[in-house]
Enzyme design. Structure first.
Site, PDB file in Angstrom:
ATOM      1  N   THR A 170       0.836 -10.224  85.094  1.00  0.00           N
ATOM      2  CA  THR A 170       0.954  -8.803  84.747  1.00  0.00           C
ATOM      3  C   THR A 170      -0.340  -8.052  85.004  1.00  0.00           C
ATOM      4  OG1 THR A 170       2.615  -9.303  83.058  1.00  0.00           O
ATOM      5  CG2 THR A 170       1.483  -7.191  82.863  1.00  0.00           C
ATOM      6  N   SER A 218       3.372 -15.685  86.436  1.00  0.00           N
ATOM      7  CA  SER A 218       3.003 -16.976  85.864  1.00  0.00           C
ATOM      8  C   SER A 218       4.167 -17.964  85.719  1.00  0.00           C
ATOM      9  CB  SER A 218       2.279 -16.805  84.521  1.00  0.00           C
ATOM     10  OG  SER A 218       3.095 -16.179  83.568  1.00  0.00           O
ATOM     11  N   THR A 232       0.485 -14.296  81.364  1.00  0.00           N
ATOM     12  CA  THR A 232       0.433 -14.813  79.992  1.00  0.00           C
ATOM     13  C   THR A 232       1.447 -15.917  79.710  1.00  0.00           C
ATOM     14  OG1 THR A 232       1.937 -13.068  79.232  1.00  0.00           O
ATOM     15  CG2 THR A 232      -0.433 -12.640  79.053  1.00  0.00           C
ATOM     16  N   ASP A 233       2.566 -15.932  80.445  1.00  0.00           N
ATOM     17  CA  ASP A 233       3.649 -16.858  80.109  1.00  0.00           C
ATOM     18  C   ASP A 233       3.236 -18.322  80.149  1.00  0.00           C
ATOM     19  OD1 ASP A 233       5.395 -14.810  79.627  1.00  0.00           O
ATOM     20  OD2 ASP A 233       6.501 -15.001  81.503  1.00  0.00           O
TER      21      ASP A 233
END
Length: 334
Positions: A12, A56, A89-90
């Site tokens: 992101t 990610s 972030t995932d």
């Protein structure tokens, strides 16, 4: 001049809003190099290098391993003080933990990300990158292991997990707390992790399955995973590492095939431990040859097993890496 290298992987933090969705920026990770605060740092050169530009969820064990080798190569340069890795972030917690286990250098490496894309109101990416660079520049960061820095909190890669689907305060270290904070332009450390370790390997085992048990589970998924060619299994149980009785039968069957089964918990605090001796209890599973993970979070144990199996495939040797706190407890006693 000393420098900090920012290795970008996508996520992101390198995305923009297009129509009604968020997509990777067509100019790649150029947004990172346009953060004005970075140019104001005195006597430090910031060098941005693109490793990849992917969401990610696209990150694979192979990508993570290549990133680890790339960072070690970058850190061989005497002018490089440390590395910041931008990431989605995932799966950030998985990548950062693999780096923590496998990087040979003790120079600071800080992983960061964003929950809001660059065009969104209150975007957090630029501040997270800036705070991460400041963390790398802190003399106390040397030897701290790989860190994750978002929302001005600094966490240990082994301990941190994503806890919220959308909030900028998503990363937390349940049961541990942050290593420190970034306050304005100051980096303040509160503690140092005593649980981190290095497992230096020349390869990793990518085919590790992560299976979550559930009420009424008959254990079929474990046997299917073996048929699909998975070389090791992380089994996320209940509480102390307990599973339904039919799952216990499958665990025993799979282990007899030579496939290690590591037990974790759906609880993200505490640890699995051989307490319950009923069929499917943690103590019973251990008698059947299962390995109890010192870390309760399944995705962390998966990363560790990938790395450990790059060194050995023998179940009892693998056990030594996961049961350090219970290895004095004989298997026959549960």
């Amino acid at each position: 001049m000393k420098k900090v290298v920012i290795l970008t992987t996508g996520g992101t933090i390198a995305m923009v809003k297009k129509d009604e969705s968020v997509v990777p920026y067509e100019k790649g990770n150029m947004l990172i190099s346009e953060i004005p605060e970075l140019s104001k740092l005195k006597d430090i050169k910031i060098e941005v290098r693109e490793f990849s530009n992917i969401p990610s969820p696209y990150m694979t064990p192979k990508n993570m391993w290549e990133l680890s080798k790339t960072i070690d190569k970058v850190l061989e340069d005497e002018e490089v003080l440390g590395v910041v890795v931008t990431h989605g972030t995932d799966t950030l917690e998985e990548t950062s933990y693999l780096l923590d286990l496998t990087l040979r250098s003790e120079k600071p490496v800080v992983c960061t990300a964003a929950m809001r894309n660059i065009g969104e109101l209150g975007t957090d990416g630029p501040r997270n990158v800036y705070s991460s660079v400041l963390t790398v520049l802190s003399p106390q960061s040397y030897g701290m292991g790989v860190m994750v820095c978002l929302n001005d909190e600094i966490h240990a890669a082994r301990e941190v997990t994503k806890t919220y689907t959308s909030n900028v305060a998503t990363f937390d270290s349940p049961g541990y707390g942050p290593l420190g904070i970034v306050d304005e332009d100051s980096v303040i450390f509160f503690r140092k992790s005593l649980t981190r370790e290095k497992i230096l390997v020349e390869k990793i085992e990518e085919k590790i399955a992560l299976i979550k048990t559930f009420t009424g589970d008959d254990g079929s998924f474990l046997k299917i995973a073996v048929k699909l060619g998975y070389k090791g299994i992380i089994l996320e149980g209940f509480g102390r590492g307990n599973v339904p009785p039919l799952v216990a039968d499958s665990v025993e069957e799979v282990i007899k095939m030579g496939v290690p089964v590591v037990i974790t918990s759906r609880c993200f605090k505490g640890r699995v431990y051989p307490v319950y001796g009923y069929k499917g209890g943690g103590a019973d599973l251990r008698k059947k040859g299962a390995i109890l993970s010192e870390h309760p979070i399944g995705q962390k144990a998966k990363i560790k097993l990938m790395v450990v199996m790059g060194k050995t495939t023998k179940i009892e040797e693998i056990r030594e890496y996961f049961e350090r706190d219970i290895k004095r407890r004989p298997l026959e006693h549960g």
